[in-house]
Scaffold this active site. Structure first.
Site, short mmCIF file in Angstrom:
data_model
loop_
_atom_site.label_atom_id
_atom_site.label_comp_id
_atom_site.label_asym_id
_atom_site.label_seq_id
_atom_site.Cartn_x
_atom_site.Cartn_y
_atom_site.Cartn_z
N GLY C 108 0.80 -1.21 0.00
CA GLY C 108 0.00 0.00 0.00
C GLY C 108 0.83 1.26 0.00
N CYS C 109 2.14 1.13 0.21
CA CYS C 109 3.04 2.28 0.12
C CYS C 109 3.51 2.39 -1.32
CB CYS C 109 4.28 2.08 1.00
SG CYS C 109 4.13 2.81 2.61
N VAL C 110 3.29 3.54 -1.94
CA VAL C 110 3.69 3.68 -3.34
C VAL C 110 5.03 4.41 -3.42
CG1 VAL C 110 2.97 4.39 -5.62
CG2 VAL C 110 1.27 3.76 -3.92
#
Lengths: 129, 99, 110
Positions: C108-110
């Site tokens: 979920g971390c881009v």
């Protein structure tokens, strides 16, 4: 998906993720799990349903060492921390596979097809994997 | 003849078609999602048990373990590892891979 | 990309995360922290070790929100705040601490 939710800001929608594929033979199960975890950041009302071979995603005792793949089944137990607390499994799918809730890595609610159909009617968004 | 089945019997008719075309005395090896057919108490358990009367049914152990199914295997199914898979291929003149 | 630890070359990806989780040890962690401009102290070790335990159990690096909540539960309420975690890891507790812990980037971390 994210932009729409951002624009509506604060509106909580009911999301259902429907999982119907076995965990290892295809990428669907892992994709679904990742989308659920990423989507959890948007703080929507999320539930997951496991139908057909999707049940096999959450069975205990998976050991993928010999097939040299990552075993992501422990991650289903982290869902609760992501506020995904409602997991439903199909009674029919369990029965035709000889499985019981004791065989599963997470706490679930067993529902028959008509109950799941009712639940689907209540959703704003249904995503199918 | 060796027949391999790599699809879940619940999702495809691969197992059933394989069994219709496998002669008595042949060997059926369940691999990948095909190993779900090797487990006890399913809708297909009786189909497999019937096939075992006239054919040898094997399942690939690493694939069973990966799916958490290794403790639910129907009694009498022969479990093989990768080396055993190779042996089966060697022992049989023909291999029919049902996909 | 790669880092050098004790004469050994350890492979990292273009963002500095370990390519092989099994390459991790405390010396590697110190080197990874150094690359981030951080020095390891007890407080940072506590979070890094917490993340490693979390990963072992769930096979996933938690999102910041989840990390904060879990830290608060396990290590004490005063530590379960994003302020505390950002003070230790200014470029993002999940990203930076996960990197030092040898874990992949949080989902979920881009």
């Amino acid at each position: 998906m994210s932009e729409e939710m951002m624009e509506e800001g604060g509106v909580v929608k009911k999301f259902m993720y429907v999982n119907r594929k076995a965990p290892i033979g295809s990428i669907y199960a892992l994709e679904s799990l990742e989308v659920v975890l990423i989507g959890a950041a948007f703080e929507q009302d999320v539930c997951m349903v496991f139908l057909d071979d999707g049940i096999y995603q959450i069975v205990k005792g998976m050991d993928t060492n010999d097939v040299e793949m990552k075993n992501f089944s422990p991650t289903y137990r982290a869902l609760e921390m992501y506020d995904v607390e409602r997991l439903y499994v199909s009674k029919e799918a369990m029965e035709e596979r000889g499985l019981t809730t004791d065989d599963l890595v997470v706490d679930v609610e067993v529902m028959d097809a008509s109950q799941i159909a009712d639940l689907m009617e209540e959703q704003d968004v249904i995503l199918s994997f | 003849m060796l027949h391999t089945v790599n699809k879940s019997p619940f999702e495809r008719n691969t197992l059933e078609t394989c069994l219709q075309h496998a002669k008595d005395g042949s060997t059926i090896l369940l691999i990948e999602d095909g190993v779900y057919a090797a487990t006890e108490g399913t809708r297909f358990s009786d189909t497999i048990k019937k096939a075992m009367e006239t054919k040898t049914v094997c399942a690939l152990l690493p694939d069973l373990k990966a799916r958490g199914m290794h403790e639910k295997v129907i009694e009498g199914i022969k479990l093989v590892d990768y080396a055993g898979f190779v042996d089966l291929v060697e022992q049989n003149e023909r291999v029919q891979a049902w996909l | 990309m790669a880092i050098e630890v004790g004469g050994k070359t350890i492979e990292t990806d273009e963002e500095g995360y370990l390519v092989n989780l099994s390459d991790w040890n405390e010396e590697v962690a110190k080197k990874l922290a150094e690359e981030e401009g951080l020095e390891m102290n007890d407080e940072r070790w506590e979070i890094v070790n917490f993340l490693r335990d979390y990963y072992n159990e769930y096979q996933i690096a938690p999102a910041v929100r989840v990390l904060t909540k879990a830290v608060g539960k396990r290590l004490g309420k005063e530590k379960g705040t994003s302020k505390y975690l950002y003070e230790l890891f200014p470029y993002g507790p999940a990203k930076q601490a996960c990197k030092i812990a040898g874990l992949p980037k949080p989902t979920g971390c881009v």
